[in-house]
Design an enzyme around this catalytic site. Structure first.
Site, PDB file in Angstrom:
ATOM      1  CE  LYS A  11      -8.346  12.634   0.168  1.00 63.44           C
ATOM      2  NZ  LYS A  11      -8.670  11.931   1.380  1.00 63.44           N
ATOM      3  CB  ALA A 105      -6.210  15.730   0.303  1.00 62.81           C
ATOM      4  CG  ASP A 141      -4.555  11.708  -1.166  1.00 61.86           C
ATOM      5  OD1 ASP A 141      -4.840  10.672  -1.803  1.00 61.86           O
ATOM      6  OD2 ASP A 141      -4.809  11.856   0.048  1.00 61.86           O
TER       7      ASP A 141
HETATM    8  O1  C5P Z   1       1.638   9.355  -0.027  1.00 60.65           O
HETATM    9  P1  C5P Z   1       1.450   9.978   1.315  1.00 60.65           P
HETATM   10  O2  C5P Z   1       2.752  10.554   1.856  1.00 60.65           O
HETATM   11  O3  C5P Z   1       0.350  10.958   1.383  1.00 60.65           O
HETATM   12  O4  C5P Z   1       1.037   8.796   2.288  1.00 60.65           O
HETATM   13  C1  C5P Z   1       1.087   8.934   3.679  1.00 60.65           C
HETATM   14  C2  C5P Z   1       1.221   7.561   4.305  1.00 60.65           C
HETATM   15  O5  C5P Z   1       0.028   6.796   4.119  1.00 60.65           O
HETATM   16  C3  C5P Z   1       2.329   6.698   3.719  1.00 60.65           C
HETATM   17  O6  C5P Z   1       3.559   6.972   4.340  1.00 60.65           O
HETATM   18  C4  C5P Z   1       1.825   5.304   4.009  1.00 60.65           C
HETATM   19  O7  C5P Z   1       2.095   4.965   5.351  1.00 60.65           O
HETATM   20  C5  C5P Z   1       0.331   5.448   3.866  1.00 60.65           C
HETATM   21  N1  C5P Z   1      -0.149   5.094   2.505  1.00 60.65           N
HETATM   22  C6  C5P Z   1      -0.142   3.759   2.115  1.00 60.65           C
HETATM   23  N2  C5P Z   1      -0.569   3.438   0.849  1.00 60.65           N
HETATM   24  C7  C5P Z   1      -0.996   4.392   0.002  1.00 60.65           C
HETATM   25  C8  C5P Z   1      -1.029   5.743   0.393  1.00 60.65           C
HETATM   26  C9  C5P Z   1      -0.603   6.051   1.656  1.00 60.65           C
HETATM   27  O8  C5P Z   1       0.234   2.869   2.890  1.00 60.65           O
HETATM   28  N3  C5P Z   1      -1.402   4.032  -1.209  1.00 60.65           N
END
Ligand code: C5P
Length: 314
Positions: A11, A105, A141
Site C-alpha cells: 500500500k 505495509a 495496517d
Molecule cells: O500497529 P503497528 O504494529 O503496525 O504499529 C507500529 C508502531 O507504529 C506502533 O508500535 C506505534 O509506535 C506506531 N503507531 C502509532 N499509532 C498508530 C499506528 C502505529 O503510534 N495509529
C-alpha cells in the site's frame, strides 16, 4: 485443499494526518490508503506437524515469531484451536518483492494473506469483517491489507470506509535499499516534536475525522481527478522523517523536479512515490530519476494503483 498461493499487495498513503494520542498508546490517525500492484507471493501448506514455520527467499527477512506472517498464524491458532488440531501446523513461504522498512505495509500484507489463506485452508467461512478484526490484533495496517483498494482509515488505522477504485493511476516508488525507517521511531519522534498540536477532546476528534471524510482528497478521489489527488497528497510524518534522513529528503526533491501529478513519502518512509496518469509517463519518471540519482542502491519501481487486497493466485 492443503496448499494455497496468495498475492499480497503493498500500500501507499495518499494521505496521513496525525490527530492525537490514544489511551492505548497509539496515535489517532486519519489516512487514505491505496493498494498498488507491487506484491509479495505467499504460499501456505499444511505440514502435518504442530509447528508454524516461516521461510522467505530474502535472507534479510526474520522468519521467527517476530515475523507478522508467523504472528497471523499464531493468532488463527489461538482463535480456532479446534481447526488447528484438525488441520495441524502450516509452512508459510514468502516470496518477497516489497522492500522492508519502507512504509509500504510489506509485513502487514503478508499477515493479511496468512489470515485469508488459513480461513480457506481450515474451511472456517469467516466474513471479511471477521478476518479484519483478527488482523487488527496483529497490526494497524493489516485490516486494510485484507480488503485493499482505496479507503479512508481512522482510529489506529483499523476503522475503514471504502472509496471507489482509482482507475488509470500509477505510482513510481523510490527507496534506498539499505535505508529502513522504524515506524515506532517515526511516531515517537512526531510526538516529541508536535504533541502540543494534538487534539484530545471528543468533539475536536470527531471534527478532524469529518474534515477528512468531507475533504478535498476524498472529493478528488470521488471525481477520479488525478491532478487534484496529486495536489492533495499529504503526510505528517514527513515533518520528522525528512529532516532526520537527508537522503530521503533529496530523493523527494529530485522526484518533485520531474513531471508528475505529485510526490509524497509513504507511511513512515523511507519510500517516496510520485503519481502519474499513464504507464509510459511512469516509465519516463523512473528513467529520469535513475539519471539524476545513479546510485545502484536506489530501488525504483513503476506500479499501478489497484482496486483490491489479498487474492488467490490464478
Ligand atoms: O500497529 P503497528 O504494529 O503496525 O504499529 C507500529 C508502531 O507504529 C506502533 O508500535 C506505534 O509506535 C506506531 N503507531 C502509532 N499509532 C498508530 C499506528 C502505529 O503510534 N495509529
Amino acid at each position: 485443499m492443503h496448499s494455497y498461493s496468495l498475492i499480497a499487495p503493498a500500500k501507499i498513503n495518499l494521505y496521513l494526518e496525525i490527530i492525537g494520542d490514544r489511551p492505548d498508546g497509539y496515535h489517532e490517525l486519519a489516512m487514505i490508503l491505496q493498494s498498488i500492484d507491487l506484491a509479495d507471493r505467499i504460499h501456505l501448506r499444511s505440514n502435518g506437524t504442530e509447528a508454524i514455520r516461516v521461510q522467505c527467499d530474502d535472507p534479510q527477512v526474520p522468519v521467527d515469531a517476530s515475523n507478522l506472517a508467523h504472528k497471523a498464524a499464531a493468532v488463527m491458532k489461538e482463535a480456532f484451536p479446534e481447526a488447528f488440531r484438525r488441520y495441524g501446523g502450516v509452512d508459510i513461504m514468502i516470496y518477497k518483492r516489497i522492500p522492508m522498512g519502507a512504509g509500504l505495509a510489506g509485513g502487514s500484507t503478508n499477515a493479511a494473506a496468512v489470515l485469508v489463506g488459513l480461513d480457506l485452508m481450515w474451511n472456517l467461512g469467516l466474513t471479511q469483517g471477521e478476518i479484519q478484526e483478527l488482523g487488527g490484533r496483529i497490526g494497524s495496517d493489516v485490516p486494510f491489507c485484507v480488503a485493499g483498494g482505496t479507503a479512508i482509515a481512522t482510529g489506529r488505522g483499523e476503522k475503514l470506509s471504502p472509496l471507489p477504485s482509482l482507475e488509470g493511476l500509477y505510482a513510481v516508488l523510490a527507496k534506498y535499499q539499505s535505508l529502513p525507517v522504524s515506524t515506532v521511531w517515526a511516531y515517537k519522534s512526531y510526538r516529541e516534536h508536535f504533541q502540543s498540536t494534538y487534539v484530545s477532546d471528543d468533539e475536536s476528534l470527531i471534527g478532524r475525522r469529518q474534515r477528512v471524510h468531507a475533504g478535498a482528497m476524498v472529493s478528488a478521489i470521488l471525481h477520479q481527478d488525478g491532478a487534484k489527488i496529486g495536489q492533495q497528497l499529504h503526510n505528517d510524518l514527513e515533518k520528522v522523517v525528512l529532516p532526520a534522513y537527508p537522503l530521503v529528503a533529496e530523493l523527494r526533491e529530485k522526484l518533485a523536479q520531474l513531471d508528475t501529478l505529485g510526490v509524497m513519502m509513504s507511511g513512515s518512509g523511507s519510500t517516496v512515490f510520485a503519481l502519474t496518469d499513464s504507464l509510459p509517463q511512469a516509465e519516463r519518471i523512473r528513467q529520469a530519476l535513475r539519471e539524476l540519482l545513479p546510485d545502484p542502491h536506489l530501488g525504483i519501481w513503476t506500479t499501478q494503483l489497484i482496486g483490491g487486497g489479498i487474492r488467490l493466485e490464478n
